[in-house]
Motif scaffolding. Structure first.
Motif: not given
Length: 170
Positions: A86, A106-111, A113-114, A119
């Motif tokens: 991150e 999945y959580t890492e992908q969303r963060v 991506f923000g 991803r």
């Protein structure tokens, strides 16, 4: 535009069947195999690769290495690979960069991506890696089949002059 691929090393090792099996025998060998594959990826695609390994349970300040022409990071004590990734995405984001994060978390992908990163799941990276290895093998095969050249291409006029000199007529 510069492209950067940040890889969650242990996440990918845990996802790729070949590396998951090797990890049962030797984590170090699984890491080395992953780095070898990623070095091929970087060399073939031109995408800069940064690999992050989770060392949050290991005392110390973390490490930055350069092996196989890859940027390799071991996180510092009490820092997870996700936190390091991150931070890297945030620091490296810019107008002239496209950042991809390879992880199946999945959580890492969303963060990430923000923060503007795209991803790439570990499975997608594996498929891409297989295609790159097929492309590399094809290029090697084509290169081996090409006739060996003599180097410099000469005009007919120059060839005639050389032939005269060779015969001592020149």
């Amino acid at each position: 535009m510069e492209e950067i691929l940040i890889v969650d090393g242990y996440n990918v090792i845990g996802d790729w069947k070949r590396l998951k099996e090797k990890k049962k025998i030797s984590l170090e060998e699984a890491r080395d195999d992953l780095l070898g594959w990623l070095a091929d990826y970087q060399g073939f695609t031109g995408v800069r690769v940064i690999v992050v390994f989770d060392a949050h349970n290991v005392k110390g300040m973390g490490k930055k290495l350069r092996e196989y022409r890859l940027d390799i990071r071991y996180t510092k004590e009490k820092e997870t690979a996700d936190e390091c990734i991150e931070r890297l995405v945030f620091e490296l984001s810019g107008r002239r960069r496209q950042i991809y994060v390879a992880t199946s978390d999945y959580t890492e992908q969303r963060v990430t991506f923000g923060y503007g990163a795209l991803r790439k799941s570990a499975r997608e990276l594996w498929r891409e890696m297989q295609q790159i290895h097929r492309d590399i093998r094809e290029k090697v095969r084509e290169t081996k089949q090409q006739p060996k050249g003599r180097g410099i291409i000469l005009s007919d006029e120059i060839k005639k002059k050389f032939e005269k000199w060779r015969r001592g007529d020149g």
